[in-house]
Design an enzyme around this catalytic site. Structure first.
Site, PDB file in Angstrom:
ATOM      1  N   GLN A 167      -4.419   8.035  27.826  1.00  0.00           N
ATOM      2  CA  GLN A 167      -4.749   6.758  27.189  1.00  0.00           C
ATOM      3  C   GLN A 167      -4.250   5.598  28.037  1.00  0.00           C
ATOM      4  O   GLN A 167      -4.952   4.600  28.218  1.00  0.00           O
ATOM      5  CB  GLN A 167      -4.161   6.703  25.777  1.00  0.00           C
ATOM      6  CG  GLN A 167      -4.848   7.682  24.832  1.00  0.00           C
ATOM      7  CD  GLN A 167      -4.279   7.654  23.424  1.00  0.00           C
ATOM      8  OE1 GLN A 167      -3.220   7.067  23.184  1.00  0.00           O
ATOM      9  NE2 GLN A 167      -4.975   8.295  22.502  1.00  0.00           N
ATOM     10  N   LYS A 177     -13.880  14.129  20.697  1.00  0.00           N
ATOM     11  CA  LYS A 177     -13.467  12.783  20.270  1.00  0.00           C
ATOM     12  C   LYS A 177     -13.259  11.871  21.484  1.00  0.00           C
ATOM     13  O   LYS A 177     -13.740  10.736  21.502  1.00  0.00           O
ATOM     14  CB  LYS A 177     -12.176  12.908  19.436  1.00  0.00           C
ATOM     15  CG  LYS A 177     -11.682  11.620  18.833  1.00  0.00           C
ATOM     16  CD  LYS A 177     -10.941  11.875  17.544  1.00  0.00           C
ATOM     17  CE  LYS A 177      -9.531  12.422  17.727  1.00  0.00           C
ATOM     18  NZ  LYS A 177      -8.591  11.383  18.251  1.00  0.00           N
ATOM     19  N   SER A 178     -12.567  12.363  22.497  1.00  0.00           N
ATOM     20  CA  SER A 178     -12.278  11.527  23.676  1.00  0.00           C
ATOM     21  C   SER A 178     -13.571  11.100  24.357  1.00  0.00           C
ATOM     22  O   SER A 178     -13.727   9.938  24.769  1.00  0.00           O
ATOM     23  CB  SER A 178     -11.424  12.310  24.675  1.00  0.00           C
ATOM     24  OG  SER A 178     -10.181  12.606  24.120  1.00  0.00           O
ATOM     25  N   ARG A 220       4.966  15.200  15.419  1.00  0.00           N
ATOM     26  CA  ARG A 220       4.411  16.562  15.243  1.00  0.00           C
ATOM     27  C   ARG A 220       5.452  17.662  15.391  1.00  0.00           C
ATOM     28  O   ARG A 220       5.246  18.777  14.899  1.00  0.00           O
ATOM     29  CB  ARG A 220       3.235  16.778  16.199  1.00  0.00           C
ATOM     30  CG  ARG A 220       2.023  15.976  15.771  1.00  0.00           C
ATOM     31  CD  ARG A 220       0.790  16.248  16.588  1.00  0.00           C
ATOM     32  NE  ARG A 220      -0.351  15.561  15.978  1.00  0.00           N
ATOM     33  CZ  ARG A 220      -1.462  15.210  16.620  1.00  0.00           C
ATOM     34  NH1 ARG A 220      -1.593  15.483  17.900  1.00  0.00           N
ATOM     35  NH2 ARG A 220      -2.436  14.604  15.975  1.00  0.00           N
ATOM     36  N   ARG A 240     -15.357   7.180  24.705  1.00  0.00           N
ATOM     37  CA  ARG A 240     -15.668   6.619  26.020  1.00  0.00           C
ATOM     38  C   ARG A 240     -17.161   6.368  26.184  1.00  0.00           C
ATOM     39  O   ARG A 240     -17.573   5.438  26.888  1.00  0.00           O
ATOM     40  CB  ARG A 240     -15.136   7.561  27.110  1.00  0.00           C
ATOM     41  CG  ARG A 240     -13.592   7.536  27.182  1.00  0.00           C
ATOM     42  CD  ARG A 240     -13.074   8.806  27.832  1.00  0.00           C
ATOM     43  NE  ARG A 240     -11.646   8.765  28.160  1.00  0.00           N
ATOM     44  CZ  ARG A 240     -10.655   9.000  27.295  1.00  0.00           C
ATOM     45  NH1 ARG A 240     -10.918   9.260  26.016  1.00  0.00           N
ATOM     46  NH2 ARG A 240      -9.393   8.972  27.699  1.00  0.00           N
ATOM     47  N   ARG A 263      -4.309  16.920  12.482  1.00  0.00           N
ATOM     48  CA  ARG A 263      -4.095  18.208  13.165  1.00  0.00           C
ATOM     49  C   ARG A 263      -3.025  19.061  12.467  1.00  0.00           C
ATOM     50  O   ARG A 263      -3.072  20.283  12.528  1.00  0.00           O
ATOM     51  CB  ARG A 263      -3.746  17.981  14.636  1.00  0.00           C
ATOM     52  CG  ARG A 263      -4.856  17.225  15.368  1.00  0.00           C
ATOM     53  CD  ARG A 263      -4.816  17.395  16.865  1.00  0.00           C
ATOM     54  NE  ARG A 263      -5.637  16.367  17.509  1.00  0.00           N
ATOM     55  CZ  ARG A 263      -6.973  16.393  17.606  1.00  0.00           C
ATOM     56  NH1 ARG A 263      -7.646  17.422  17.123  1.00  0.00           N
ATOM     57  NH2 ARG A 263      -7.624  15.419  18.188  1.00  0.00           N
ATOM     58  N   SER A 312      -0.067  10.289  30.377  1.00  0.00           N
ATOM     59  CA  SER A 312      -0.887   9.827  29.256  1.00  0.00           C
ATOM     60  C   SER A 312      -2.263   9.371  29.729  1.00  0.00           C
ATOM     61  O   SER A 312      -2.385   8.425  30.506  1.00  0.00           O
ATOM     62  CB  SER A 312      -0.189   8.662  28.543  1.00  0.00           C
ATOM     63  OG  SER A 312      -1.127   7.995  27.705  1.00  0.00           O
ATOM     64  N   ASP A 319      -2.723  17.955  22.351  1.00  0.00           N
ATOM     65  CA  ASP A 319      -3.123  17.818  20.942  1.00  0.00           C
ATOM     66  C   ASP A 319      -3.131  19.152  20.197  1.00  0.00           C
ATOM     67  O   ASP A 319      -3.393  19.181  18.992  1.00  0.00           O
ATOM     68  CB  ASP A 319      -4.521  17.190  20.852  1.00  0.00           C
ATOM     69  CG  ASP A 319      -4.500  15.713  21.212  1.00  0.00           C
ATOM     70  OD1 ASP A 319      -3.410  15.102  21.150  1.00  0.00           O
ATOM     71  OD2 ASP A 319      -5.558  15.174  21.567  1.00  0.00           O
ATOM     72  N   ARG A 378       2.887   3.058  16.041  1.00  0.00           N
ATOM     73  CA  ARG A 378       2.891   3.819  17.297  1.00  0.00           C
ATOM     74  C   ARG A 378       3.126   2.896  18.498  1.00  0.00           C
ATOM     75  O   ARG A 378       2.753   1.729  18.481  1.00  0.00           O
ATOM     76  CB  ARG A 378       1.586   4.601  17.437  1.00  0.00           C
ATOM     77  CG  ARG A 378       1.472   5.650  16.330  1.00  0.00           C
ATOM     78  CD  ARG A 378       0.233   6.481  16.443  1.00  0.00           C
ATOM     79  NE  ARG A 378       0.208   7.248  17.667  1.00  0.00           N
ATOM     80  CZ  ARG A 378      -0.871   7.909  18.104  1.00  0.00           C
ATOM     81  NH1 ARG A 378      -1.997   7.849  17.420  1.00  0.00           N
ATOM     82  NH2 ARG A 378      -0.813   8.601  19.215  1.00  0.00           N
TER      83      ARG A 378
END
Ligand code: S3P
Length: 456
Positions: free
Chosen positions: A178, A27-28, A360, A32, A401, A176, A329, A129
């Site tokens: 992100q 996914k990451s 989570r 990108r 997840r 992070s 994750d 978030r």
């Protein structure tokens, strides 16, 4: 009035995982590849692109900004005609990024100074978030961004007066990828040098891909944990094809499933094993898992391998904190492994888990307690005493997840596990049910529609 689909998974107890499978693309890396491909000069091809809702949200956002993108076809092939660093056009409407935190946080940096106004919006979960972590540094660089008063999306970026960003020397307040990527992507458009120092290694796909597109970065190891990454603004990206490996985060459900189910012997093919992502393998091996890697090779700047997993008796451990960002994750899946292990597993230093697609820590502790496991949440982690899971109905809280982790838990449970609110599995792993069934998990999905009056 819109109609909302509620998806429930029912996973029958027992079984084991066998065979050879390739899980969907990372996914990451998929996100990108769309971002950098769109800004590059020339035409590039992506193979193995993840056709999940999150990465498709990024793809649609760039289409909405005038980029010609063909695909994905059923093999995950995408072709992008790059528009160059300054070729994006103002979208006609707010960009809807759905559930995708990566899209929103990276685009906040990348779109901070495009010369047009735009709004980044998300679903209910994404709109709660924290976004100050990205808006703060980019505002310090000179951007004009308005989040809601509580620092959440929608984010409105005003750039009509041709905002000029300035380079920054920024130390991340948390580990992070992100936030790091957001600042580096803003730095592409800034005057002078932009540097980001991270307190611990986080996934480095942005850095690897920028270099693959011909952008010069300087990476300095300050000590064993801290890394400083610097780049000069004003450069260009040269189109470069990307082969997306399987996502180790999606693979993790099968690694845990095979580790806890007697008789399992499964091979997961062509998985990305970037050193900043393999915490789940290190942690499970420390718990006694039988995991071997083969066919190790480098594909397009990212290491990949086949991962073979056989059942093994697991033992509880105190998870080393330096592994936390490398497995950030995978803790829902690791919590299932811990519930099946002999003894106690302690997780600390993982407060970031509270601000993921769900809280989570709470989601896993609540679900495991329903299944009869003795566990508790702490501010920054969990304490899980291994035991035997019973049957029960758990809530995924709309978190992909959490849903997939509890589905795999059934392999070692004494009765059926029912999991509510699983539609968001489509954000990262659209074929999960089919692939899980094929490898031996007795799981099914059912849906009912309910009228969602609130969004009428
Ligand atoms: C991601 C970084 C991580 C991770 C997320 C994807 C990325 O988030 O949890 O699923 O692609 O950069 P944080 O940077 O918030 O830890």
């Amino acid at each position: 009035m819109s109609v909302e689909q509620r998806i429930t998974y029912t996973a029958q107890a027992g079984g084991c995982l066998t065979g050879q499978v390739r899980v969907p693309g990372d996914k990451s890396i998929s996100h990108r590849s769309i971002m950098l491909g769109s800004l590059s000069e020339g035409t590039m091809k992506i193979s193995g692109f993840l056709q999940g809702e999150d990465s498709l949200a990024t793809l649609k956002a760039f289409r909405a900004m005038g980029v010609n993108i063909t695909g994905p076809d059923k093999f995950g092939n995408v072709v992008i005609e790059g528009v160059g660093m300054h070729g994006l056009k103002a979208p006609a409407a707010p960009l809807d990024l759905g559930n995708s935190g990566t899209s929103m946080r990276l685009l906040t940096g990348l779109l901070a100074a495009q010369g047009f106004d735009l709004t980044l919006a998300g679903d209910e979960s994404l709109s709660t978030r924290p976004m100050k972590r990205v808006t703060d540094p980019v505002i310090q660089m000179g951007a004009n961004i308005e989040p809601n008063t509580n620092g959440t999306a929608p984010l409105t970026i005003k750039s009509d007066n041709n905002t000029q960003l300035n380079g920054i020397d920024y130390t991340l307040p948390m580990a992070s990828a992100q936030v790091k990527s957001c600042v580096l992507l803003a730095g592409l458009y800034a005057q002078g040098e932009t540097c980001v120092t991270e307190p611990a290694p986080t996934r480095d796909h942005t850095e690897r891909m920028l270099q693959g597109f011909g952008y010069t970065l300087e990476v300095q190891n300050i000590d064993e944990q801290r890394r400083k990454i610097c780049l000069q603004g004003g450069g260009k990206l040269i189109a470069c094809d990307i082969d997306v490996p399987s996502d180790i985060s999606s693979t993790a459900f099968f690694i845990v499933g095979a580790s806890i189910a007697k008789g399992s012997d499964i091979t997961l093919q062509h998985v990305g094993i970037n050193p900043t992502r393999i915490g789940v393998i290190n942690i499970l091996k420390a718990m006694g898992a039988d995991i071997t890697l083969s066919n190790e090779q480098e594909v397009g700047g990212e290491p990949v391998a086949d991962i073979c997993v056989r059942y093994a008796r697991l033992k509880g451990i105190h998870i080393p904190e330096d592994q936390v960002p490398l497995a950030i994750d995978e803790f829902p899946a690791i919590a299932i492994a811990a519930a099946c292990a002999d003894g106690q597993t302690i997780l600390t230093g993982a407060e970031e888990l509270r601000v993921k697609e769900s809280d989570r820590i709470q989601a896993m502790v609540d679900g495991l307690q329903i299944l009869g496991i003795d566990c508790q949440g702490t501010d920054d982690g969990m304490i899980i005493n291994g035991g035997t899971m019973s049957s029960g109905t758990v809530d995924s809280l709309g978190d992909h997840r959490i849903a997939m982790s509890f589905a795999m838990a059934a392999l070692a449970a004494q009765g059926t596990i029912t999991i509510k609110d699983c539609a968001n599995v489509n954000t990262s792993f659209p074929d999960f049910i089919a692939l899980a069934q094929k490898t031996g998990l007795n799981v099914s999905s059912s849906s009912d529609s309910s009228d969602d009056k609130a969004s009428s």
